[in-house]
Enzyme design. Structure first.
Site, short mmCIF file in Angstrom:
data_model
loop_
_atom_site.label_atom_id
_atom_site.label_comp_id
_atom_site.label_asym_id
_atom_site.label_seq_id
_atom_site.Cartn_x
_atom_site.Cartn_y
_atom_site.Cartn_z
N GLY A 8 1.21 -1.43 0.13
CA GLY A 8 0.16 0.23 0.23
C GLY A 8 0.40 0.98 0.19
N SER A 9 0.55 2.28 -0.57
CA SER A 9 0.67 3.55 -0.70
C SER A 9 0.43 4.81 -0.63
CB SER A 9 2.11 3.40 -2.14
OG SER A 9 0.81 2.93 -3.42
N LYS A 202 -14.16 3.83 15.59
CA LYS A 202 -13.43 5.07 15.54
C LYS A 202 -14.97 5.36 14.18
CE LYS A 202 -10.37 5.68 13.86
NZ LYS A 202 -10.07 6.78 12.28
N ASN A 267 -13.53 11.17 7.27
CA ASN A 267 -14.82 10.92 7.81
C ASN A 267 -15.21 12.46 8.87
OD1 ASN A 267 -14.75 7.56 7.65
ND2 ASN A 267 -12.94 8.21 8.78
N LYS A 293 -10.89 5.76 0.40
CA LYS A 293 -11.87 5.63 0.94
C LYS A 293 -13.05 6.93 2.00
CE LYS A 293 -12.60 3.92 -2.62
NZ LYS A 293 -13.36 3.97 -4.09
#
Length: 339
Positions: A8-9, A202, A267, A293
């Site tokens: 992942g990056s 959370k 979020n 996302k």
């Protein structure tokens, strides 16, 4: 000799790469080169991997932050993980199943992993934690790292803490070596499930924090949402997993992460914009997050699916209210009316 690979990056993955790249060269028992799997994209006609390997900067997801030269961007997942003995998973949770299928049988038997992913996997049989998915798919011990860690602030080396949950203490100590710095302080605890559930749940409460901000209800209301949220997080975790410790909720992965995500982060920001603009969450995700996302809304849906099947929604009124605002078009003000 331990060999570390980053899967992942994105924004968080690149911030972590800066820490890991610096730390591995401090110890004789780590290979100094760290490969980082990058989903190949074109940026102004040039491959992102090429840009990272020449400019030593992830210009799309973490612009302005210099990465160590021993971080080597690689577009091939299997090549990235070949011979790796320590895997760092830092991708959106919906990609974990596919990644594990590709890696199965292709990594060394002495490999171990750590998940930096904040989410859960929901299926027709219920739900699984990401660490369990990795451990079951690849047959390797898996730790988890979670904390009050907004990526840009970590990359800028502003002081913060994080928590590593382990099942085998030697794994926890080893992963601590590649993450701990004077400005990124790591504490290790024997509670993988508790640490991981804090990191996932959370994000739901952070959506609630953003709704409160958009409604301009003030600090008292936000404090109430945080308190009720922490209570529901602990209740859910201990209801579904024996052995989750009360103390874990007072670590960085618990109350600290909850506070910081209700104060900042994607979020909270998108939920506030939902109130102010009336636009749906999926549209705001595309407009505001540069390809990242929105984890809080999807996790809220996952939680609602679990709770409704077990007739438990009434026991978790805050999480249920947040789900209904996100997916059933309830007015945002119901966040304080339905709890």
């Amino acid at each position: 000799m331990e060999k570390v690979a980053l899967i992942g990056s994105g924004n968080w993955g690149s911030a972590v790469a800066k820490i890991v790249g610096r730390n591995v060269v401090k110890f004789d028992h780590f290979d100094r080169n760290v490969k980082m799997w990058v989903f190949e994209e074109k940026i102004n006609g040039q491959n992102l991997t090429e840009i990272i390997n020449t400019k030593h900067e992830n210009v799309k997801y973490l612009p302005g932050i210099q990465l160590p030269e021993n971080i080597i961007a690689c577009p091939d997942l299997l090549e990235t993980c070949r011979d790796a003995t320590m895997l760092i998973f830092v991708v959106p949770h919906q990609f974990v199943t596919s990644i594990c299928k590709q890696l199965k049988g292709k990594i060394p038997a002495n490999c171990k992993a750590i998940s930096l992913i904040k989410g859960i996997d929901v299926n027709e049989n219920g739900f699984r934690l990401i660490t369990d998915m990795i451990q079951d798919s690849l047959g390797i011990r898996t730790c988890v790292l979670s904390g009050a860690n907004i990526a840009n602030e970590v990359a800028e080396e502003r002081f913060c803490e994080t928590t590593i949950g382990y099942r085998d203490r030697s794994d926890g100590e080893l992963f601590k070596q590649i993450f701990h710095t004077p400005t990124f302080r790591v504490n290790i605890v024997e509670d993988v499930n508790g640490v991981e559930l804090c990191g996932a749940l959370k994000n739901i409460i952070a959506v609630g924090g953003g709704l409160v901000d958009g409604l301009k209800l003030g600090d008292n209301t936000k404090a109430a949402i945080i308190r009720i949220g922490l209570y529901e997080m602990r209740k859910f975790s201990q209801m579904f997993y024996k052995g989750v410790r009360d103390e874990t909720f007072f670590e960085s992965c618990g109350v600290a992460d909850l506070i910081t995500t209700c104060a900042g982060g994607r979020n909270r920001k998108v939920a506030e914009a939902h109130v102010l603009t009336g636009k749906p969450f999926d549209q705001l995700e595309q407009e505001m997050l540069n390809g990242q996302k929105l984890q809080g809304t999807s996790t809220a849906k996952d939680m609602y699916d679990i709770l409704s099947k077990k007739n438990l929604c009434h026991e978790f009124p805050l999480m249920t209210a947040i789900y209904r605002i996100c997916y059933e078009n309830l007015p945002p003000i119901t966040i304080v009316q339905d709890i």
